[in-house]
Design a protein around this motif. Sequence first.
Motif, PDB file in Angstrom:
ATOM      1  N   VAL A 169      -8.381 -17.490 -14.836  1.00 25.16           N
ATOM      2  CA  VAL A 169      -7.577 -16.799 -13.763  1.00 25.16           C
ATOM      3  C   VAL A 169      -8.050 -17.019 -12.324  1.00 25.16           C
ATOM      4  CG1 VAL A 169      -6.948 -14.526 -13.082  1.00 25.16           C
ATOM      5  CG2 VAL A 169      -7.022 -14.950 -15.462  1.00 25.16           C
ATOM      6  N   GLY A 170      -9.244 -17.059 -12.121  1.00 24.39           N
ATOM      7  CA  GLY A 170      -9.754 -17.489 -10.894  1.00 24.39           C
ATOM      8  C   GLY A 170      -9.437 -18.712 -10.511  1.00 24.39           C
ATOM      9  N   LEU A 171      -9.208 -19.761 -11.278  1.00 26.12           N
ATOM     10  CA  LEU A 171      -9.153 -21.253 -10.849  1.00 26.12           C
ATOM     11  C   LEU A 171      -7.668 -21.154 -10.584  1.00 26.12           C
ATOM     12  CD1 LEU A 171     -10.965 -23.734 -13.372  1.00 26.12           C
ATOM     13  CD2 LEU A 171     -10.890 -23.440 -10.751  1.00 26.12           C
ATOM     14  N   ILE A 172      -6.841 -20.368 -11.558  1.00 27.51           N
ATOM     15  CA  ILE A 172      -5.399 -20.655 -11.320  1.00 27.51           C
ATOM     16  C   ILE A 172      -5.041 -19.972  -9.882  1.00 27.51           C
ATOM     17  CG2 ILE A 172      -2.976 -19.518 -12.055  1.00 27.51           C
ATOM     18  CD1 ILE A 172      -4.252 -19.800 -14.928  1.00 27.51           C
ATOM     19  N   ILE A 173      -5.654 -18.902  -9.789  1.00 27.39           N
ATOM     20  CA  ILE A 173      -5.474 -18.234  -8.353  1.00 27.39           C
ATOM     21  C   ILE A 173      -5.816 -19.152  -7.173  1.00 27.39           C
ATOM     22  CG2 ILE A 173      -6.044 -16.473  -6.574  1.00 27.39           C
ATOM     23  CD1 ILE A 173      -6.082 -14.610  -9.069  1.00 27.39           C
ATOM     24  N   ASN A 174      -7.086 -19.921  -7.289  1.00 28.77           N
ATOM     25  CA  ASN A 174      -7.533 -20.950  -6.346  1.00 28.77           C
ATOM     26  C   ASN A 174      -6.748 -21.899  -6.201  1.00 28.77           C
ATOM     27  OD1 ASN A 174      -9.572 -23.003  -5.428  1.00 28.77           O
ATOM     28  ND2 ASN A 174     -10.212 -21.200  -4.497  1.00 28.77           N
ATOM     29  N   LEU A 175      -6.474 -22.609  -7.260  1.00 28.54           N
ATOM     30  CA  LEU A 175      -5.655 -23.796  -7.199  1.00 28.54           C
ATOM     31  C   LEU A 175      -4.282 -23.872  -6.558  1.00 28.54           C
ATOM     32  CD1 LEU A 175      -7.071 -25.725 -10.390  1.00 28.54           C
ATOM     33  CD2 LEU A 175      -7.755 -26.085  -7.992  1.00 28.54           C
ATOM     34  N   LEU A 176      -3.705 -22.741  -7.080  1.00 22.00           N
ATOM     35  CA  LEU A 176      -2.352 -22.354  -6.588  1.00 22.00           C
ATOM     36  C   LEU A 176      -2.334 -21.861  -5.140  1.00 22.00           C
ATOM     37  CD1 LEU A 176      -0.571 -21.074  -9.673  1.00 22.00           C
ATOM     38  CD2 LEU A 176      -0.649 -23.418  -8.898  1.00 22.00           C
ATOM     39  N   GLY A 177      -3.584 -21.807  -4.337  1.00 17.96           N
ATOM     40  CA  GLY A 177      -3.657 -21.091  -3.352  1.00 17.96           C
ATOM     41  C   GLY A 177      -3.157 -19.944  -2.989  1.00 17.96           C
TER      42      GLY A 177
END
Length: 451
Positions: free
Chosen positions: A23-31
Amino acid sequence: MATEKKMSLTTKVLIGMALGIIVGLIINLLGLNGEGSFVSEYVVGFFHIVGKMFVTALKMLVVPLVFFSLITGVIGIGDINALGKVGGKSFALYMLTTAIAIAVGITLAATIGIGEGVNMTSATASFTAKEAPALSAVLVDIIPSNVVNAMALGKMLQIIFFSILVGISILMVGKKAEPVVELIEIGNEIMMKMVNVVMAIAPYAVFALLAKAIANLGLDLLVDLAAYVLVLISALMIHLFVTLMGILKIFSGMSPKIFLKKMRETQIFAFSTSSSNATIPVTLRAVTDRLGVNNSVASFTVPFGATINMDGTAIMQGVATVFIANAYGIELGISGYLTVIMMSVLASIGTAGVPGVGLIMLSMVFAQVGIPVEGIGLILGVDRLLDMVRTAVNVSGDAAVSVIVAKSEGKLDESVFNDPDAGKITEDDLDIPDDVEREMAEMVKETHDKA
Ligand code: ASP
């Protein structure tokens, strides 16, 4: 009645960890986490609250738990000589493993030659050194001038000192002190139950802590400093799986495989909180209930280790020293590296296991060997993430030494160590049995009626 197989807490914590990272990665990668955005304010903001409440709850347990369990432990050993032996052995092993750890870090980094050709102007943030405590001050500071103050500030070495002294004095008072012994033993039991209660929310909290950390930091920082990160993580893994497990096997004869399996949950806690100190309740529980170390040893070795033993941190210091020295083109030579090893071991003694303390210790080491402290700015950006990994190694070192010392003192219950289910938290652990509930209610009613 068919019993449905319940998921163990460790499995739930593992799932929480994996989902948190995703979830953290998704939030980060999608900005999605831009300043003031809905996700940043409410979603990550919510993760922050849940994670923070959990870490605070763990910290809340530390002081009373160490106090009660250490006094119980001293009374359990019942002999000052044996106590001295546990202290001496654990201190020696903690220093030894820390020295080996930093040597592993330096050797690996120097062999690969990381940092050569790095442009110092790429230092992403400036770093100003904080004051690290002098060894003489650390020694004097072991004795609290005010116990309440020591507890309020969570000064671990002072709390350890005072608790041991209380335990010894209780033994000296003897029979008359029996009611106090009982009170403290029950206090210990209550605190251990409280650990179980707080741990019940661990899977959700681990999810929240990791989702927030990764959403905010992302992983691209790691790619920028790939050489440093890879060497550091490899050195950490070599230390955990080869050095520590080798020492465990040689000195105690116990199985590294079982050890690692039973430590997984504690490692995830350390990873999520980046604090050996906040992890003390979980480490203590794992070491006693899961690995079979008698409380008389663990109640001392665990908080003591969380304060003075930081193998993962020492490895980071070794790798960072080589990396930054090379980046500045500074030749340290064998004697320089030996000074680094000595300084790091000493620096680790007085600094408690809290997030980011490794960098403060590093600045103290740099000042000694003449590497510009501002060089730390080069690794500052990635340190928050790497702190998580090294803290997991730190707590593993504390537990391994606890097992070795316990084994050598005849205080290791091998049947517990070898039993895969020993000390697993089940839902029944959190139940208040009906009859107890009734009895307690009646007791309260009686007292009330009398009054
Ligand atoms: N966070 C580490 C610990 O608590 C210390 C450090 O390396 O900064 O053990």
